[in-house]
Design an enzyme around this catalytic site. Structure first.
Site, PDB file in Angstrom:
ATOM      1  N   ARG A 157       3.129  -7.538  -1.318  1.00 12.51           N
ATOM      2  CA  ARG A 157       4.173  -6.580  -1.658  1.00 12.51           C
ATOM      3  C   ARG A 157       5.205  -6.532  -0.546  1.00 12.51           C
ATOM      4  O   ARG A 157       4.846  -6.535   0.641  1.00 12.51           O
ATOM      5  CB  ARG A 157       3.586  -5.192  -1.890  1.00 12.51           C
ATOM      6  CG  ARG A 157       3.204  -5.020  -3.349  1.00 12.51           C
ATOM      7  CD  ARG A 157       2.587  -3.705  -3.695  1.00 12.51           C
ATOM      8  NE  ARG A 157       1.441  -3.481  -2.841  1.00 12.51           N
ATOM      9  CZ  ARG A 157       1.215  -2.343  -2.215  1.00 12.51           C
ATOM     10  NH1 ARG A 157       2.043  -1.335  -2.323  1.00 12.51           N
ATOM     11  NH2 ARG A 157       0.146  -2.215  -1.461  1.00 12.51           N
ATOM     12  N   SER A 186      -3.698  -8.327   6.555  1.00 12.71           N
ATOM     13  CA  SER A 186      -5.027  -7.707   6.419  1.00 12.71           C
ATOM     14  C   SER A 186      -6.166  -8.676   6.683  1.00 12.71           C
ATOM     15  O   SER A 186      -6.953  -9.018   5.780  1.00 12.71           O
ATOM     16  CB  SER A 186      -5.151  -7.086   5.038  1.00 12.71           C
ATOM     17  OG  SER A 186      -4.092  -6.214   4.854  1.00 12.71           O
ATOM     18  N   ASP A 245      -4.275  -3.332   6.873  1.00 17.41           N
ATOM     19  CA  ASP A 245      -4.090  -2.443   5.711  1.00 17.41           C
ATOM     20  C   ASP A 245      -4.840  -1.116   5.850  1.00 17.41           C
ATOM     21  O   ASP A 245      -4.391  -0.074   5.350  1.00 17.41           O
ATOM     22  CB  ASP A 245      -4.452  -3.151   4.386  1.00 17.41           C
ATOM     23  CG  ASP A 245      -5.827  -3.803   4.400  1.00 17.41           C
ATOM     24  OD1 ASP A 245      -6.514  -3.779   5.430  1.00 17.41           O
ATOM     25  OD2 ASP A 245      -6.211  -4.369   3.351  1.00 17.41           O
TER      26      ASP A 245
HETATM   27  C1  BGC Z   1     -10.159  -8.186   6.399  1.00 12.32           C
HETATM   28  C2  BGC Z   1      -9.685  -6.851   6.882  1.00 12.32           C
HETATM   29  C3  BGC Z   1      -9.032  -6.088   5.756  1.00 12.32           C
HETATM   30  C4  BGC Z   1      -9.976  -6.026   4.573  1.00 12.32           C
HETATM   31  C5  BGC Z   1      -9.357  -5.310   3.390  1.00 12.32           C
HETATM   32  C6  BGC Z   1     -11.033  -8.027   5.179  1.00 12.32           C
HETATM   33  O1  BGC Z   1     -11.388  -9.265   4.663  1.00 12.32           O
HETATM   34  O2  BGC Z   1     -10.871  -8.848   7.385  1.00 12.32           O
HETATM   35  O3  BGC Z   1      -8.777  -6.994   7.939  1.00 12.32           O
HETATM   36  O4  BGC Z   1      -8.718  -4.806   6.206  1.00 12.32           O
HETATM   37  O5  BGC Z   1     -10.331  -7.324   4.174  1.00 12.32           O
HETATM   38  O6  BGC Z   1      -8.225  -5.936   2.946  1.00 12.32           O
END
Ligand code: BGC
Length: 561
Positions: free
Chosen positions: A151, A220, A294
């Site tokens: 997004r 993320s 995130d």
């Molecule tokens: C990532 C995290 C992220 C989570 C949710 C995981 O696979 O390592 O950094 O916050 O996914 O998206």
């Protein structure tokens, strides 16, 4: 005379015998007839039963759903083999005593992770040391990247003068982007930003390219962050020289990919630099001023609405949690010192890596198989038990195994091209759909299995009941593990007296019963204190949160409020 008497007696005797024989034979005849009649009836009854069960079931496909339901009532096949259910239940159940062990271990790993690098739970400092006050102003861009979709958002903050405005565009991330080259991945992101401008701003590039935008980048994945960029730029050069060489310009290096991403040449490199290079290649006048996870974005954006928010949790494609930690507890902290008076900092836990050694949570053979088939076996195995990317795949593996042993689909045919045979072919959204079907004959489960999605012809009600039960077990286990994570975090924060947790992601938002299953497990673990912990939906928070963090980074940081 005597002769006459003897003759009469003989006749009587003969008559008697004949009468007896007659009566007896009449009796036998009646009995035989009754038997014949009864056998005939039984025979007809059998025949009737047969026509109720087998032929009717065979014609089910052609009959209306309601007719199928009533015929299944008489079908003993409609009852799943209880042994199968019991066996699976024993594999996937997480009783309270196990949950308590898990919570304890998470807390212990959190403490270790705050002291040193390399622990099971990474506990990454985010450099976010304050939450929004509501006074923030300005227009910020944000990119939210790391799940199924990307997004691009523009967040306009008006201080206390009015609600923030949010413009956004959503783009799907293809498998090619996930698994191609790193530069192609970052070019794709830059291309999405350009497309956002073209959609939401005047088509003339001068309009939006004349100003230099500040952007919060939600990336993320586990990123070893040196600082939010704005802080490092203010950081005294002499002090930065004390940091290990070259790190002063590195804002965040990717530790490992998760969620099926494998793009090359990104691990161990600075994600901000890679993104800014892509912006340059595309002639976009954008500066990345904040690098955000995130979970951190979710926490910050939820705290903007509800200041009592102390943790942000993602229960979507992946799973993770960020929370507010006392700065003095982060003894491993290195990097530029945070602003004077800083008492707290958000920690990105990366809880997906919990129990990678696989000692605390019981694993089934299906979990192990799923892990073996990921690009990074043995890594992020807690996430695999919880998150939307994986739990549908666990259901698929169970279903295939039961089909192999004949416990499922004994009378059905699975076409060769059915997605049931493909890795990740059973999406987690199907679990939601199956669990949402409360009809007496599981008509929608039938429609799903027999329709274009799976093309499994001739499922019985027993098959559908087993599949629903499998979804329930795996969905429940996911919710209980997520609840264990939240319990550990609130206990570690010492917030059992009350706080709010902002939760984003399709599992929490869309999976039937998921929030309640979490609350039930929290009630079991924490007792009455669980009532003080509010689990709140934080929809699409991470994009807005990244914009807010960019705004915070632009302000002088003055410690968390
Ligand atoms: C990532 C995290 C992220 C989570 C949710 C995981 O696979 O390592 O950094 O916050 O996914 O998206």
């Amino acid at each position: 005379m005597d002769r006459w008497v003897a003759l009469c007696r003989f006749v009587c005797l003969l008559t008697g015998v004949t009468a007896t024989a007659l009566t007896t034979s009449l009796f036998w005849a009646a009995a035989v007839q009754r038997k014949i009649q009864s056998e005939g009836q039984n025979h007809r009854k059998d025949a009737h039963n047969e026509s109720l069960s087998i032929p009717r079931i065979k014609s089910l496909a052609a009959l209306a759903v309601t007719a199928a339901a009533s015929s299944d009532l008489y079908d003993t096949d409609a009852l799943p083999n209880p042994e199968v259910i019991t066996r699976l239940n024993a594999m996937f159940a997480l009783p309270l005593d196990r949950l308590k062990v898990i919570v304890k271990q998470i807390i212990s790993d959190m403490k270790t992770g705050l002291e040193r690098d390399g622990g099971a739970i990474k506990m990454l400092p985010t450099f976010v040391t304050k939450r929004p006050s509501g006074r923030e102003r300005g227009s910020y861009l944000a990119i939210d990247f790391g799940g199924t979709n990307l997004r691009v958002c523009e967040l306009v903050l008006n201080g206390h003068a009015g609600e923030p405005q949010l413009l956004q565009s959503k783009f799907q991330i293809s498998e090619n982007v996930k698994t191609g080259s790193g530069s192609a991945l970052f070019d794709f992101i830059a291309e999405c930003v350009r497309s956002f401008f073209q959609t939401h701003h005047a088509l003339d590039a001068h309009d939006w390219n004349s100003k230099r935008w500040q952007l919060g980048f939600t990336f993320s994945f586990p990123v070893d962050q040196i600082s939010i960029k704005a802080e490092i730029e203010n950081f005294d050069e002499k002090e930065s020289a004390n940091l290990s060489t070259d790190t002063s310009f590195i804002q965040g290096t990717l530790i490992t990919w998760t969620k099926g991403f494998t793009a090359t040449n990104v691990i161990d490199r600075d994600s901000i630099r890679l993104l800014e290079d892509a912006f340059e290649r595309m002639n976009l006048n954008i500066e990345v001023t904040a690098l955000v996870n995130d979970t951190t974005g979710t926490l910050i954006s939820h705290a903007y609405q509800n200041p009592d928010t102390y943790a942000g949790v993602i229960l979507g494609t992946g799973s993770n949690c960020a929370y507010v930690e006392k700065f003095s507890n982060i003894t491993k902290f290195r990097g530029p010192p945070p602003p004077l008076g800083t008492t707290e900092m958000l920690i990105n836990m990366e809880w997906g890596g919990f129990d990678d050694a696989q000692v605390v949570i019981p694993r089934t053979k299906y979990d192990l198989l799923l892990d073996r088939n990921t690009p990074t076996p043995g890594s992020y195995t807690f996430e695999q038990l919880i998150s939307g990317m994986y739990i549908g795949e666990i259901v698929r593996l169970v279903v295939l195994d039961l089909a192999r042993t004949g416990d499922l689909f004994a009378k059905a045919t699975i076409v060769v091209r059915s997605p049931l045979h493909k890795q990740y072919g059973f999406e987690t959204s199907y679990m939601s759909r199956i669990e949402r079907d409360h009809s007496f004959d599981l008509a929608d489960v039938k429609a799903l299995l027999e329709g274009d999605e799976f093309e499994i012809v001739g499922t019985t009600l027993a098959d559908r009941k087993i599949i629903k039960a499998v979804c329930e077990m795996i969905g429940l286990r996911s919710a209980r593990l997520a609840a264990a994570g939240v319990c550990a975090v609130v206990t570690k924060m010492n917030k059992l007296n009350g706080c709010t947790i902002g939760i984003d992601g399709s599992l929490f938002e869309k999976y039937p019963h998921y929030p309640n299953r979490m609350r039930d497990a929290m009630r079991e673990i924490l007792g009455i204190s669980s009532e003080n912990i509010l689990l709140e939906q934080a929809k699409d928070g991470s994009g807005q949160g990244a914009g807010l963090i960019a705004a915070l980074a632009a302000e002088a940081a003055v410690g968390i409020q």
